[in-house]
Design an enzyme around this catalytic site. Structure first.
Site, PDB file in Angstrom:
ATOM      1  CB  SER A 285      -0.964  -0.010   1.201  1.00  0.00           C
ATOM      2  OG  SER A 285      -0.241  -0.009   2.422  1.00  0.00           O
ATOM      3  N   GLY A 286       2.173   1.124   0.090  1.00  0.00           N
ATOM      4  CA  GLY A 286       3.037   2.309   0.012  1.00  0.00           C
ATOM      5  C   GLY A 286       3.432   2.870   1.360  1.00  0.00           C
TER       6      GLY A 286
ATOM      7  CD  GLU B  36       7.845  -4.364   7.278  1.00  0.00           C
ATOM      8  OE1 GLU B  36       6.726  -4.685   7.743  1.00  0.00           O
ATOM      9  OE2 GLU B  36       8.150  -4.491   6.087  1.00  0.00           O
TER      10      GLU B  36
END
Ligand code: ADP
Ligand code: MG
Ligand code: ZN
Length: 208
Positions: A21-22, A90
């Site tokens: 999704s960027g 992340e």
């Protein structure tokens, strides 16, 4: 919609959404702009994620920025000493202490930008992300392009041999491109409910 960054002190921004999704791209974009503004910036990422390059965040489109791999969330505090803007990529892979770390840094006057998957391959909230989202001043939920229909993808489909991964599989499996797809609600396929270890709830039910 009117959005203002706090005029004084620190704050927390979260960028979430499914794979592709960027999120990393957006994190890198924000960090670059802060750098252009002359601020001291650093991205921390969990050491577990050794895709491509341990010393950079690299997006699926090839954008990259220096990053420091960190084993546990609490270590972020010492790594980012002297910084004004802290990126965390992340973030879903970090332990729950990442929430306390983000709060501590924001309370010390730093801008914290955390990017991560809001949901896992079962479409369930992922690790510390729900709490980070609740505690953040600014939240963006990005969409990918659904690999099936081209619509707005909000979920991450894990595939094993081309089929939806079983519900009971390990949540964390840092992945190759072919094992994951971005999917919309309609195209998302929940995996079969087979697991080696029965879930805690079903064990309880079985006893009663
Ligand atoms: P994330 O960190 O959210 O996984 P990245 O920032 O690494 O995403 O990558 C985003 C880039 O991935 C897009 O700019 C695009 O070039 C590429 N891409 C590949 N597959 C898709 C998809 N299904 N939807 C959107 N972008 C995709
Ligand atoms: Mg990413
Ligand atoms: Zn779709």
């Amino acid at each position: 919609m009117i959005r203002n960054h706090p005029a004084r002190g620190g704050w927390i921004e979260v960028v979430c959404g499914p794979m592709f999704s960027g999120k990393s791209e957006e994190l890198i974009r924000r960090m670059r702009r802060a750098e252009i503004a002359g601020q001291r910036v650093l991205i921390a990422k969990p050491q577990i994620d050794d895709r491509y390059d341990i010393s950079h965040v690299v997006s699926h489109s090839g954008h990259r920025l220096r990053a420091v791999g960190v084993g546990e969330a609490a270590n972020i505090l010492s790594v980012v000493e002297g910084c004004q803007v802290v990126g965390i990529d992340e973030a879903q892979f970090f332990d729950d202490a990442v929430v306390e770390v983000a709060l501590t840094l924001a309370n010390q006057g730093l801008r914290v930008i955390a990017a991560g998957l809001d949901t896992d391959f079962r479409a369930e909230p992922f690790g510390p992300m729900p709490e980070l989202l609740a505690r953040a001043e600014i939240v963006d939920k990005l969409q990918a392009v659904c690999h099936r229909c081209g619509g707005a993808a909000t979920r991450t489909q894990r595939l094993v041999d081309g089929k939806p991964a079983p519900f009971g599989g390990d949540t964390i499996q840092v992945g190759a491109l072919d094992a994951y797809e971005a999917r919309c609600r309609q195209c998302f396929e929940p995996g079969p409910d087979v697991c080696a270890e029965p879930a805690a709830e079903s064990r309880l039910l079985a006893r009663n």
